[in-house]
Scaffold this motif. Structure first.
Motif, PDB file in Angstrom:
ATOM      1  N   GLY A  11       0.837  -1.211   0.000  1.00  0.00           N
ATOM      2  CA  GLY A  11       0.000   0.000   0.000  1.00  0.00           C
ATOM      3  C   GLY A  11       0.863   1.249   0.000  1.00  0.00           C
ATOM      4  O   GLY A  11       0.567   2.233   0.686  1.00  0.00           O
ATOM      5  N   ALA A  12       1.953   1.213  -0.799  1.00  0.00           N
ATOM      6  CA  ALA A  12       2.957   2.289  -0.774  1.00  0.00           C
ATOM      7  C   ALA A  12       2.403   3.623  -1.252  1.00  0.00           C
ATOM      8  O   ALA A  12       2.883   4.682  -0.851  1.00  0.00           O
ATOM      9  N   THR A  37       4.071  -1.746  -3.254  1.00  0.00           N
ATOM     10  CA  THR A  37       2.872  -2.234  -3.928  1.00  0.00           C
ATOM     11  C   THR A  37       1.794  -1.158  -3.989  1.00  0.00           C
ATOM     12  O   THR A  37       1.701  -0.306  -3.104  1.00  0.00           O
ATOM     13  N   ALA A  38       1.000  -1.231  -5.068  1.00  0.00           N
ATOM     14  CA  ALA A  38      -0.159  -0.340  -5.224  1.00  0.00           C
ATOM     15  C   ALA A  38      -1.282  -1.151  -5.858  1.00  0.00           C
ATOM     16  O   ALA A  38      -1.058  -2.268  -6.348  1.00  0.00           O
ATOM     17  N   HIS A  39      -2.457  -0.589  -5.865  1.00  0.00           N
ATOM     18  CA  HIS A  39      -3.584  -1.253  -6.522  1.00  0.00           C
ATOM     19  C   HIS A  39      -3.643  -0.785  -7.972  1.00  0.00           C
ATOM     20  O   HIS A  39      -3.382  -1.548  -8.888  1.00  0.00           O
ATOM     21  N   SER A  41      -2.623   2.900  -8.702  1.00  0.00           N
ATOM     22  CA  SER A  41      -1.911   4.197  -8.833  1.00  0.00           C
ATOM     23  C   SER A  41      -0.536   4.012  -9.481  1.00  0.00           C
ATOM     24  O   SER A  41       0.501   4.125  -8.822  1.00  0.00           O
ATOM     25  N   ALA A 103       0.049  -1.647   4.923  1.00  0.00           N
ATOM     26  CA  ALA A 103      -0.740  -0.413   4.818  1.00  0.00           C
ATOM     27  C   ALA A 103      -1.698  -0.441   3.634  1.00  0.00           C
ATOM     28  O   ALA A 103      -2.022   0.598   3.066  1.00  0.00           O
ATOM     29  N   GLY A 106      -8.391  -2.017   4.083  1.00  0.00           N
ATOM     30  CA  GLY A 106      -9.489  -2.979   4.018  1.00  0.00           C
ATOM     31  C   GLY A 106      -9.069  -4.431   4.004  1.00  0.00           C
ATOM     32  O   GLY A 106      -7.898  -4.778   4.205  1.00  0.00           O
ATOM     33  N   ALA A 126      -0.626  -1.254  10.002  1.00  0.00           N
ATOM     34  CA  ALA A 126      -1.556  -0.134   9.868  1.00  0.00           C
ATOM     35  C   ALA A 126      -2.926  -0.672   9.479  1.00  0.00           C
ATOM     36  O   ALA A 126      -3.960  -0.132   9.875  1.00  0.00           O
ATOM     37  N   ASP A 153      -1.346   2.159  13.994  1.00  0.00           N
ATOM     38  CA  ASP A 153      -2.461   3.036  14.365  1.00  0.00           C
ATOM     39  C   ASP A 153      -1.978   3.899  15.525  1.00  0.00           C
ATOM     40  O   ASP A 153      -1.416   3.364  16.494  1.00  0.00           O
ATOM     41  N   SER A 211      -4.756  13.847   8.176  1.00  0.00           N
ATOM     42  CA  SER A 211      -4.938  13.706   6.731  1.00  0.00           C
ATOM     43  C   SER A 211      -4.798  12.220   6.397  1.00  0.00           C
ATOM     44  O   SER A 211      -3.745  11.627   6.632  1.00  0.00           O
ATOM     45  N   MET A 212      -5.856  11.599   5.869  1.00  0.00           N
ATOM     46  CA  MET A 212      -5.883  10.130   5.736  1.00  0.00           C
ATOM     47  C   MET A 212      -6.569   9.737   4.437  1.00  0.00           C
ATOM     48  O   MET A 212      -7.176  10.559   3.756  1.00  0.00           O
ATOM     49  N   ILE A 216     -10.817   5.379   5.634  1.00  0.00           N
ATOM     50  CA  ILE A 216     -10.625   5.599   7.085  1.00  0.00           C
ATOM     51  C   ILE A 216     -11.181   6.964   7.501  1.00  0.00           C
ATOM     52  O   ILE A 216     -11.659   7.129   8.623  1.00  0.00           O
ATOM     53  N   MET A 274       1.314  10.847  11.353  1.00  0.00           N
ATOM     54  CA  MET A 274       1.529   9.397  11.375  1.00  0.00           C
ATOM     55  C   MET A 274       2.998   9.010  11.259  1.00  0.00           C
ATOM     56  O   MET A 274       3.360   7.866  11.485  1.00  0.00           O
TER      57      MET A 274
HETATM   58  N1  NAP Z   1      -4.102   7.255   6.975  1.00  0.00           N
HETATM   59  C1  NAP Z   1      -3.934   7.207   8.286  1.00  0.00           C
HETATM   60  O1  NAP Z   1      -3.588   8.203   8.897  1.00  0.00           O
HETATM   61  C2  NAP Z   1      -4.140   5.907   9.018  1.00  0.00           C
HETATM   62  C3  NAP Z   1      -3.996   5.897  10.407  1.00  0.00           C
HETATM   63  C4  NAP Z   1      -4.130   4.691  11.083  1.00  0.00           C
HETATM   64  C5  NAP Z   1      -4.427   3.530  10.397  1.00  0.00           C
HETATM   65  N2  NAP Z   1      -4.576   3.565   9.053  1.00  0.00           N
HETATM   66  C6  NAP Z   1      -4.910   2.317   8.346  1.00  0.00           C
HETATM   67  O2  NAP Z   1      -3.916   2.089   7.359  1.00  0.00           O
HETATM   68  C7  NAP Z   1      -4.493   1.457   6.225  1.00  0.00           C
HETATM   69  C8  NAP Z   1      -4.197   2.310   4.992  1.00  0.00           C
HETATM   70  O3  NAP Z   1      -4.847   3.556   5.152  1.00  0.00           O
HETATM   71  P1  NAP Z   1      -4.545   4.807   4.211  1.00  0.00           P
HETATM   72  O4  NAP Z   1      -5.240   5.962   4.806  1.00  0.00           O
HETATM   73  O5  NAP Z   1      -3.082   4.886   3.921  1.00  0.00           O
HETATM   74  O6  NAP Z   1      -5.337   4.334   2.882  1.00  0.00           O
HETATM   75  P2  NAP Z   1      -5.206   4.903   1.396  1.00  0.00           P
HETATM   76  O7  NAP Z   1      -4.573   6.251   1.399  1.00  0.00           O
HETATM   77  O8  NAP Z   1      -6.529   4.737   0.763  1.00  0.00           O
HETATM   78  O9  NAP Z   1      -4.155   3.879   0.708  1.00  0.00           O
HETATM   79  C9  NAP Z   1      -4.458   2.533   0.544  1.00  0.00           C
HETATM   80  C10 NAP Z   1      -3.330   1.791  -0.142  1.00  0.00           C
HETATM   81  O10 NAP Z   1      -3.749   0.439  -0.390  1.00  0.00           O
HETATM   82  C11 NAP Z   1      -3.753   0.168  -1.803  1.00  0.00           C
HETATM   83  N3  NAP Z   1      -4.910  -0.662  -2.107  1.00  0.00           N
HETATM   84  C12 NAP Z   1      -6.231  -0.291  -2.061  1.00  0.00           C
HETATM   85  N4  NAP Z   1      -7.022  -1.334  -2.397  1.00  0.00           N
HETATM   86  C13 NAP Z   1      -6.191  -2.377  -2.669  1.00  0.00           C
HETATM   87  C14 NAP Z   1      -6.415  -3.712  -3.108  1.00  0.00           C
HETATM   88  N5  NAP Z   1      -7.653  -4.198  -3.330  1.00  0.00           N
HETATM   89  N6  NAP Z   1      -5.331  -4.501  -3.299  1.00  0.00           N
HETATM   90  C15 NAP Z   1      -4.073  -4.031  -3.093  1.00  0.00           C
HETATM   91  N7  NAP Z   1      -3.799  -2.768  -2.669  1.00  0.00           N
HETATM   92  C16 NAP Z   1      -4.851  -1.951  -2.469  1.00  0.00           C
HETATM   93  C17 NAP Z   1      -3.835   1.535  -2.456  1.00  0.00           C
HETATM   94  O11 NAP Z   1      -3.337   1.500  -3.794  1.00  0.00           O
HETATM   95  P3  NAP Z   1      -3.845   2.611  -4.881  1.00  0.00           P
HETATM   96  O12 NAP Z   1      -3.196   3.901  -4.482  1.00  0.00           O
HETATM   97  O13 NAP Z   1      -3.344   2.079  -6.167  1.00  0.00           O
HETATM   98  O14 NAP Z   1      -5.348   2.646  -4.783  1.00  0.00           O
HETATM   99  C18 NAP Z   1      -2.958   2.359  -1.508  1.00  0.00           C
HETATM  100  O15 NAP Z   1      -1.600   2.113  -1.771  1.00  0.00           O
HETATM  101  C19 NAP Z   1      -5.996   1.313   6.512  1.00  0.00           C
HETATM  102  O16 NAP Z   1      -6.237   0.041   7.014  1.00  0.00           O
HETATM  103  C20 NAP Z   1      -6.234   2.360   7.601  1.00  0.00           C
HETATM  104  O17 NAP Z   1      -7.301   2.013   8.455  1.00  0.00           O
HETATM  105  C21 NAP Z   1      -4.440   4.726   8.347  1.00  0.00           C
END
Ligand code: NAP
Length: 396
Positions: A11-12, A37-39, A41, A103, A106, A126, A153, A211-212, A216, A274
């Motif tokens: 989830g880079a 890794t990315a989905h 992007s 990271a 879901g 994460a 988290d 900023s998330m 989330i 974070m």
């Molecule tokens: N953001 C925060 O501050 C924060 C804080 C605490 C916990 N978390 C947890 O950390 C995790 C990531 O959160 P985030 O805010 O960083 O999310 P995000 O910005 O939406 O990023 C998600 C990452 O996962 C990839 N991804 C999405 N769907 C996928 C799939 N089906 N298969 C493979 N890769 C996939 C995305 O790739 P693409 O870019 O290609 O879509 C992206 O690299 C979540 O579980 C969240 O609850 C986040």
């Protein structure tokens, strides 16, 4: 340290992924990126590959992978490009990897995170949904493979920092009476329930402090995020749901606390960034620069606390009840929530109907003991189908 630690970032391209790469880039002598890794992007992944030169990059679709291969060739970067779910698992468990940042958002993040744990890696978790879905199996994998599990988290990272280094076996055993999980309350903390009916995804994603990613952010607005975190905390710290108190703290300066039997309450404070928990996880037990500004308490000036309102935000109650029920109930809750949030983000479902969908699916689908991963994945799929039907019902 003999060689830089090799890191896979699952989830880079997301919010946590890019913050992780920001911290890594500050310490090139300590960390080397092995895989990103990315989905979908692909452009962001390309620029990350150019900067960090990983051995492997992973995307979900062959078409995107072909585009990336050709762009990397032009940029003279020797990163290999792999495709699909198995490739995510492979880069999470590769024998040359020391640290895996989990990271992905879901349920999609479960299998690679579990693979990293089963391979005995240092897992920076994460992806809370992985623990929510299969907490017992995940913790078992960590123990069997002697993996090091560090919560990213910010709340769990804070609690981890406030607990004794050995804290397995239940809170009481270590003199802890309660974990205090702080919540910002989200962008609608003071709104009446009726006004919530018409909020838009843009409003829900405009978090006051953090900023998330979009999913989330919506979870934070419904307080489902705090519910998922309550479940996560139960697994990480061997706590019963009743031993965890959610405390709304709008400034998000105290990231969480541990209360001890002698009356002491230990808290971890910091700016809401974070990169602090990420740097903690990367360097543990050492401490490194995270690029985060020092906390200015005079600027913070005051810290407020209030009880969460579960009538306006029923998701918190639903999550606690699912954890109390046990088995596959948290996986059912998580799947229904993912479907409902996606429908809300696509403007097909109202904000208040998110909790209605989750409640209806939990009500319809009986929980089973979650002894095997297949049982969890089946419950997840079943709940997703049911949630789609309920989304139609509420929009219909
Ligand atoms: N953001 C925060 O501050 C924060 C804080 C605490 C916990 N978390 C947890 O950390 C995790 C990531 O959160 P985030 O805010 O960083 O999310 P995000 O910005 O939406 O990023 C998600 C990452 O996962 C990839 N991804 C999405 N769907 C996928 C799939 N089906 N298969 C493979 N890769 C996939 C995305 O790739 P693409 O870019 O290609 O879509 C992206 O690299 C979540 O579980 C969240 O609850 C986040």
């Amino acid at each position: 340290m003999s060689h830089p630690q090799r890191v896979t970032v699952l989830g880079a391209t997301g919010s946590i992924g890019t913050s992780t790469l920001d911290v890594i880039a500050r310490h090139p002598e300590r960390y080397q990126v092995f895989a990103l890794t990315a989905h979908t992007s692909r452009e962001t992944l390309l620029s990350q590959c150019i900067e960090h030169r990983p051995a492997i990059a992973v995307l979900a679709q062959e078409e995107d992978a072909q585009w990336l291969r050709s762009a990397l060739r032009q940029a003279r970067v020797a990163t290999e490009v792999a495709v699909g779910e198995q490739a995510l698992v492979d880069v999470a468990q590769d024998s040359s990897v020391d640290i895996v940042m989990a990271a992905i958002v879901g349920a999609a993040g479960l299998l690679p995170a579990l693979a990293a744990a089963s391979a005995g890696k240092r897992v920076l978790l994460a992806n809370k949904e992985a623990l929510v879905m299969s907490g017992a199996l995940f913790m078992q994998a960590v123990e069997t493979a002697q993996a090091t599990l560090l919560p990213i988290d910010s709340e769990h990272n804070a609690i981890y920092q406030c607990l004794p280094s050995e804290h397995r076996g239940g809170l009481d055993r270590h003199g802890i009476s309660q974990l205090l999980l702080t919540a910002s309350g989200g962008p609608f903390r003071t709104w009446p329930r009726e006004a919530l009916a018409t909020v838009t995804p843009e409003q829900a994603c405009a978090h006051p402090n953090w900023s998330m990613g979009r999913k989330i952010s919506v979870d934070s607005a419904t307080l489902m995020n705090k519910g998922l975190e309550l479940i996560e905390a139960c697994w990480l710290f061997d706590a019963a749901p009743e031993q965890i108190q959610v405390v709304v703290h709008p400034q998000s300066v105290i990231h969480s606390m541990a209360a001890y039997h002698d009356g002491s309450v230990l808290a971890q404070l910091g700016n809401p960034d974070m990169r602090t928990p990420i740097a903690y996880g990367l360097a543990w037990p050492e401490r490194i620069d995270a690029g985060v500004a020092a906390l200015d308490l005079f600027q913070v000036a005051r810290l407020d606390f209030e009880a969460p309102d579960e009538a306006r935000f029923p998701c918190l109650r639903l999550a606690r009840e699912a954890m109390q029920q046990g088995g596959t109930a948290p996986a059912i809750l998580n799947a229904a929530n993912e479907v409902a949030v996606e429908a809300f983000l696509a403007k097909r479902l109202g904000f208040n109907a998110i909790s209605d969908v989750v409640a209806a699916v939990l009500n319809d689908q009986a929980a089973e003991p979650a002894h095997h991963l297949d049982i969890v994945l089946n419950a997840d799929q079943h709940a997703r189908r049911a949630a789609q039907q309920w989304v139609k019902h509420y929009t219909g």
